[in-house]
Scaffold this active site. Structure first.
Site, short mmCIF file in Angstrom:
data_model
loop_
_atom_site.label_atom_id
_atom_site.label_comp_id
_atom_site.label_asym_id
_atom_site.label_seq_id
_atom_site.Cartn_x
_atom_site.Cartn_y
_atom_site.Cartn_z
N ARG A 116 28.13 10.05 7.79
CA ARG A 116 26.94 9.33 8.24
C ARG A 116 25.90 10.24 8.86
NH1 ARG A 116 26.86 3.48 7.82
NH2 ARG A 116 28.86 3.00 6.87
N SER A 174 27.94 -4.35 1.58
CA SER A 174 27.87 -2.88 1.54
C SER A 174 27.91 -2.37 0.10
CB SER A 174 29.01 -2.27 2.35
OG SER A 174 30.22 -2.72 1.82
N LYS A 217 27.13 -3.18 15.32
CA LYS A 217 27.82 -4.32 14.71
C LYS A 217 28.43 -5.24 15.77
CE LYS A 217 27.17 -2.67 10.55
NZ LYS A 217 26.17 -3.27 9.66
N ASP A 251 19.16 -2.57 8.60
CA ASP A 251 20.52 -3.10 8.67
C ASP A 251 20.63 -4.45 9.39
OD1 ASP A 251 23.29 -2.73 8.05
OD2 ASP A 251 23.69 -2.24 10.14
N CYS A 269 25.42 -1.88 -1.88
CA CYS A 269 24.43 -2.51 -2.77
C CYS A 269 23.03 -1.94 -2.56
CB CYS A 269 24.40 -4.02 -2.56
SG CYS A 269 25.90 -4.84 -3.12
N ARG A 328 34.76 1.71 9.80
CA ARG A 328 35.05 0.50 10.55
C ARG A 328 36.43 0.00 10.15
NH1 ARG A 328 32.94 -3.57 8.86
NH2 ARG A 328 31.57 -2.83 7.22
N HIS A 346 22.67 -9.66 9.10
CA HIS A 346 22.90 -8.34 8.51
C HIS A 346 21.83 -8.11 7.44
CE1 HIS A 346 26.07 -5.55 6.41
NE2 HIS A 346 25.26 -4.86 7.18
N TYR A 394 34.74 6.65 15.87
CA TYR A 394 33.85 6.49 14.71
C TYR A 394 32.72 5.51 15.06
CZ TYR A 394 31.81 4.66 10.52
OH TYR A 394 30.88 4.25 9.61
C1 OXD Z 1 27.99 -1.41 7.35
C2 OXD Z 1 27.11 -0.42 8.01
O1 OXD Z 1 29.19 -1.16 7.24
O2 OXD Z 1 25.90 -0.70 8.13
O3 OXD Z 1 27.48 -2.47 6.96
O4 OXD Z 1 27.59 0.64 8.42
MN MN Z 2 25.45 -2.75 7.66
#
Ligand code: OXD
Ligand code: MN
Length: 597
Positions: free
Chosen positions: A374, A251, A209, A280, A253, A72, A229, A200
């Protein structure tokens, strides 16, 4: 091809997009396997994807994105509200007129010679009162196939929309993939997203997102609900009762790991289970019973591959065994399978790395998979998927958990005094960088409610919305903070983490059910040592004591950093949160004085 709808709002918008991008062909995605199979075949023929070993990875494909297009891009992500202050101090802002003008220049004729795919999709089970509909127009088959995993796609969505104008208009084009012309524009006031020059997932799977967090958080603020989130999981006790919690973490964690946690042996034997609802995103609404209910608006997981193994997250790994797409991992040429760092101890010798270069995992010093490679996997594959995961009514949330990576400051777990204090705790959520990531340990980054990159409007107004939601609930979830990452003087983690985190979840549920008392401390309620079950866990009493302790000095430092952060939020910061900060500061100063006296 025949349009799938007579909806005039949809058709008018599609006409506009077609005359801007001028595709050679237009294809409506009806969601049928027959149509998707043709697209898979076409993408395999063009080299856009590669079919994996049919026995070991049935229905799975491999994909690579460009070297400079693997994550991102927050500096390319804009909230284009009419007023700059509505995007607020934490977002990049562009005037909508300028953004549309620039976008039009980039998109003009960009689909010449290409096919435009129109994907009708639903975020949330089709027809659920929680759900919302979007259309993504794209020139990428990878996007079509990935959206088909991550969302509900096709004719059923169009039928649910009827002639309504309530849908999000998403336009994605690969254009030339030029990083200098890459933009992700959000127009919250127009229900519109434009994304160009990227392939991506995080930038181009517009349901995730862009819609389910940025646009939806704005919609929620106007319509009285929340887009967060957060993972959602259910904890089943031996009597078969299930309690649900939602948890927000920045992220790195371990959100997906927590969502799919396997309880320790002693709990499993007693009959405890964990069920995944989502990993997520949560959409949350208040119901007549005065409680907060949640759905997972997604239909799949877009997980980080490296580090995922049978040991670290068995359930995530199993989710990828069929009908999944792998992006930017290593490709084993000998048997058409995939590999990534920490997948297992047996890297392939005859492989391609994430950039498509020959790669020998046994001898190479280079990585095989990109650190942000991913998998896109259907949620239904997950061995611990909750039977409620597609419930149109959602699940009732007993607790909200915020968590960050804090080496010293935060105890293993604490509970906020009430909703307002819990909003304060969430608004000050922070995580520290690790040595591996930055070379500097302990750089605190504030990431309120883990929404810093995803809040589609002014962060101060977002905090006010949280406070208002609390006012409207007669039985709100209790709010907690956890920290799995506290370290000792040798910088070693003190808490084992992973499945053992279940012990903390158990305390949280016990608190929600008033089954255990707690000590009131400067920062909120702290568990009594005897209430964290350590049966079968090799942990010394003094370590647990330390994990639950509060270091007043480092908390006073934290207060300074919160003051800085709140200054940045500026005048939209709700006064209630400023008051909470004052209370915290007083409590800590009193404790400091007492310790000196
Ligand atoms: C993030 C994802 O970046 O879930 O939070 O990919
Ligand atoms: Mn996320």
């Amino acid at each position: 091809m025949q349009s799938l709808t007579l909806n005039k709002n949809v058709l008018k918008w599609i006409d506009e997009v077609v005359s801007l991008t001028k595709p050679e062909e237009v294809m409506w995605i009806d969601g049928s396997e027959e149509q998707l199979d043709k697209l898979r075949e076409q993408a395999c023929n063009s080299g856009e994807i590669i079919a994996l070993n049919k026995e070991r990875y049935p229905g799975c494909y491999y994909h690579r994105s460009k070297k400079d297009d693997v994550a991102r891009m927050e500096d390319k992500t804009f909230i284009c509200s009419s007023r700059k202050e509505d995007a607020g101090p934490t977002n990049n802002w562009k005037n909508p007129e300028d953004a549309y003008k620039l976008g039009k220049e980039i998109f003009e004729n960009s689909m010449n010679g290409r096919t435009m795919y129109i994907i009708p999709y639903s975020m949330g089970p089709v027809g659920s009162p929680f759900s919302k509909i979007g259309f993504e127009v794209t020139d990428s088959i990878y996007v079509v196939l990935s959206m088909n995993i991550m969302t509900r796609v096709g004719q059923k969505v169009i039928d649910a929309l009827g002639d309504s104008n309530d849908f999000v208009r998403g336009l994605h084009g690969k254009c030339t993939l030029d990083i200098n012309q890459r933009y992700i524009f959000h127009f919250p006031e127009d229900n519109t997203i434009w994304s160009c020059n990227s392939a991506y997932g995080g930038n181009v799977l517009l349901g995730k997102k862009c819609f389910a967090l940025r646009i939806a958080s704005y919609q929620g603020s106007k319509e009285g609900w929340m887009a967060e989130h957060m993972l959602i999981l259910g904890i089943e006790n031996p009597q078969g009762e299930v309690k649900y919690v939602a948890a927000a973490f920045p992220s790195a964690c371990g959100k997906t790991n927590l969502a799919m946690l396997i309880p320790p042996e002693i709990y499993k034997k007693k009959g405890y289970k964990v069920w995944t609802v989502g990993d997520d995103i949560a959409w949350l609404r208040i119901k007549e019973d005065g409680r907060l209910w949640a759905i997972n608006p997604e239909a799949g997981f877009f997980g980080v591959a490296p580090g995922t193994s049978e040991k670290s997250n068995y359930n995530a790994l199993m989710s990828t065994r069929k009908n999944a797409i792998f992006t930017n991992v290593a490709y084993n040429l000998d048997d058409d399978t995939i590999w990534w760092e920490k997948f297992d101890k047996n890297p392939p010798e005859n492989a391609l790395d994430w950039q498509g270069n020959p790669w020998n995992g046994k001898t190479s010093m280079e990585r095989g998979a990109h650190p942000n490679s991913r998998f896109t996997a259907p949620a239904i594959n997950c061995p611990c998927i909750s039977k409620e995961w597609e419930s149109p009514d959602g699940v009732p949330i007993s607790a909200i958990i915020f968590g960050g990576r804090r080496a010293k400051t935060a105890p293993l777990v604490y509970q906020s005094r009430n909703w307002k204090h819990g909003v304060f705790v969430g608004s000050t959520l922070a995580s520290e960088t690790t040595a591996a990531a930055s070379g500097k340990i302990g750089v605190v980054r504030r990431d309120p409610m883990a929404m810093l990159p995803f809040c589609g409007y002014n962060m101060g107004d977002y905090f006010s919305h949280w406070l208002e939601m609390g006012e409207k609930m007669s039985n709100p979830p209790k709010i907690f903070h956890v920290n799995w990452f506290r370290t000792n003087d040798n910088s070693e983690f003190m808490w084992p983490g992973y499945g053992e985190n279940f012990r903390v979840l158990e305390w949280i549920i016990n608190r929600c059910e008033n089954k255990v008392d707690a000590d009131i401390a400067e920062i909120g309620f702290i568990p009594r040592e005897e209430d964290i079950n350590t049966e079968g866990l090799d942990i010394k009493d003094e370590v647990l004591q330390e994990l639950l302790s509060i270091d007043i000095d480092s908390w006073l430092d934290d207060v300074k950093s919160i003051e800085e952060f709140y200054k940045k939020i500026g005048e939209t910061l709700p006064k209630e949160l400023r008051e909470e900060l004052t209370v915290l500061k007083c409590n800590l100063n009193n404790a400091m004085e007492e310790s000196i006296a």
